[in-house]
Design an enzyme around this catalytic site. Sequence first.
Site, mmCIF file in Angstrom:
data_model
loop_
_atom_site.group_PDB
_atom_site.id
_atom_site.type_symbol
_atom_site.label_atom_id
_atom_site.label_comp_id
_atom_site.label_asym_id
_atom_site.label_seq_id
_atom_site.Cartn_x
_atom_site.Cartn_y
_atom_site.Cartn_z
ATOM 1 N N TRP A 1 0.837 -1.215 0.000
ATOM 2 C CA TRP A 1 0.000 0.000 0.000
ATOM 3 C C TRP A 1 0.866 1.258 0.000
ATOM 4 O O TRP A 1 0.391 2.347 -0.280
ATOM 5 C CB TRP A 1 -0.943 -0.002 1.212
ATOM 6 N N GLU B 1 0.537 -2.790 12.659
ATOM 7 C CA GLU B 1 0.633 -4.265 12.612
ATOM 8 C C GLU B 1 0.956 -4.887 13.962
ATOM 9 O O GLU B 1 1.097 -6.105 14.055
ATOM 10 C CB GLU B 1 1.676 -4.667 11.570
HETATM 11 C C1 BGC Z 1 4.905 -1.647 7.460
HETATM 12 C C2 BGC Z 1 3.883 -1.732 6.343
HETATM 13 C C3 BGC Z 1 4.577 -1.454 5.027
HETATM 14 C C4 BGC Z 1 5.743 -2.411 4.817
HETATM 15 C C5 BGC Z 1 6.527 -2.131 3.566
HETATM 16 C C6 BGC Z 1 6.006 -2.655 7.161
HETATM 17 O O1 BGC Z 1 6.970 -2.574 8.159
HETATM 18 O O2 BGC Z 1 4.293 -1.918 8.690
HETATM 19 O O3 BGC Z 1 2.871 -0.771 6.572
HETATM 20 O O4 BGC Z 1 3.667 -1.572 3.992
HETATM 21 O O5 BGC Z 1 6.605 -2.326 5.923
HETATM 22 O O6 BGC Z 1 7.108 -0.852 3.617
#
Ligand code: BGC
Length: 739
Positions: free
Chosen positions: A333, A473
């Site tokens: 995203w 997350e």
């Molecule tokens: C983040 C995500 C992101 C991904 C790639 C992860 O550490 O939590 O939101 O899309 O890294 O950059």
Amino acid sequence: MKPTTTLNEPSFNPQTLDKYATLMALGNGYLGIRATHEESYSLQTRGMYLAGLYHRAGKRDVTELINLPDVVGMHIELDGVIFTLLSGDMMTWRRELAFSSGEVVRDVVWRAPNGRRYHIESRRFLSAAQKPLFAMRLAITPLDYDAHISLSTGIDATQTNSGRQHLDEVSLRVYDERFLQGVYGVQESDVKVAIGCHCALTNAVHRVRAVNRKLVQHAVSQVALGETLIVEKICWIEGHPDETPANIEQTSLHALKAAVAAGYDALLAVSCKALAQWWAQCRVTLDCDDIQDQRALDFALYHLHAMTPFHDERASIAAKGLTGEGYKGHIFWDTEIFLLPFYVYTQPEVARRLLRYRWHTLPGALEKARRCGYEGALFPWESARTGEEETPEFAAINIRTGERQRVASALAEHHLVADIAWAVLRYVHITADDAFLQGEGGELLYQTACFWLSRTTEVDDHLDIHDVIGPDEYTEHVNNNAFTNYMALYNVAGALKYCPRSLFSADFTARAARFIARLRLPEPDPNGVLPQDDSFFSKPFIDLRRYQAEPGKQTILLDYSRAEVNEMQVLKQADAVMLFYLQPWLFSEAVQESSLKWYLPRTIHDSSLSKTVHGIVAARCNLADMAYRFWREGCQIDLGDDPHSSDEGLHAAATGAIWLGVIEGFAGISVTDELCIAPRLPEGWRTLRFPLCYKGIRLTIALTRTHLEMTASAPLTFRLFDKAVSLTGQGRFAYQDFI
Ligand code: BGC
């Protein structure tokens, strides 16, 4: 225009080899080449990537961006001594990436262990005009005695993605004793990559041989004291991820010969001219106290150019661009939320192509939704070329138990669906590209909306969205995540309002209306704090200062398991703040400010996407110091002191965020029904200038602490702070008249 800044590597440091290989990586959207040194070091990771060229090496592996055979490496011996900066003395050092030309230069005087000194200057660039063209130039001057110099270089196909080999040697040839060509086939496919190179040395004797996946040219030369040996290596690296042209060997050889005939300087001049157009379209210039602010902006825009596949709309921007193997070259995203806005405002045709990438991958998204029991389009959390879900099923292995940790994002991080819809609406609002809405854009909006209609659970006459992961997350499998629910609402309402009716199924209108009326929407509590989800407020608070001191490192996971983190008020990044950034109109400034402040002690900023977004929201809440502090910290994600921050590649989204922080934060640009400007320059910034494109009108904007100066290519009405302004041609406005 003020000259662009440069990025300098302060010293030769074996610990930061990979950091600078990333920061100074070359790229033109088609190819990316890590800025490793010519000579080998065990702590440096070489890398060359072609946008959209992926392969899966084994059944238990995931698809990854292929690390192509290396052309940068050179083995140099000076009077029988191997050149390496790990021995002898470095008497002078300069290494620099010039953002304006995209050329990396290293200039050293090296004293070999035998006491002999040599001046070695090397230059390289990837052409912004001829995408497959990479050129290097070395100048070696003995400073004490006549020298015997030997050099070996060529094409090294022993390069792998951390041990995983994706390519077979198809053919190896030398034409006219000088033009080396290796053709490599992507395993189990008909796709081929042709790599040609030519290395010219003044007064040298040559020999070429092929051994163990290396095609190498050896050359020896006698160089008199004070004379200079010039080495020019020109490479042509060509690959087409979908279909290889039948005569690629001949056409690329032909192109290589033409490039060699032109020579390094002429090729660089052509490239610089093309790059100048890029800077003219989007350069942001500052008149300010600290040059680092200008450097951060130039750095961000240089890399945006390097990472964007302008030529291929079936490729998009990977989380690490074309600078490293991190996240396997997958697309997240990050592209829609952090990178696309830059293009919408500066080069809308590129934004359209990035959205068309998602449109091309719609079949995969429809299929994933079907498989998971939903309707519409469920885009893969990690995407590559086909649109299939590429998220690895498991993350790190616990080597004591042998158990692997499951990655939950592909199963529940569904906000991506609404993020793509948000990006479509953003594109349409800023460009007024109605044709896109009637076609691909409308289809994306509709299919994403259909997904949400099928994603709800009926509870007490309300529609809940259960079991999701928001952008934060660290909280998994929660119900009614505020970010997800409000974004889903925006998605469905947007589809209802803007999609062509011809797309709608018979009952879509009624179901969408019911969704909008009944969806459970978390409301701010009496203190004006928006709850992140149904359960967050009931979890215990813990002191995070220790972890906040090392953002981005996920050190909390060394002390607690993911399951434990899930049960505490611990945020990787704050979902509420992210929501305010994307939909500032939803809540009052007071709610945004109190929520921002409430979540701060609960947020570690372990995601690189976190800080700049906090900065933008802080700027909108008129928290000037906090806004600038967050923006500066966001700039440090790659540029800061951490020697290993960027080993696996650049934080691509963070470059977009640097630009966004300035344009949406400090310049206060926003678009709802009309263009609004509400400048709030940080202390120490006197003037901020940038170009912008709004509904096809080209604008140049200059903001001082008291005035706005603007030119527009067509008559325009916009809002400055609280009042409407009409502009024809050029105008200058004092802020005090509009507040
Ligand atoms: C983040 C995500 C992101 C991904 C790639 C992860 O550490 O939590 O939101 O899309 O890294 O950059």
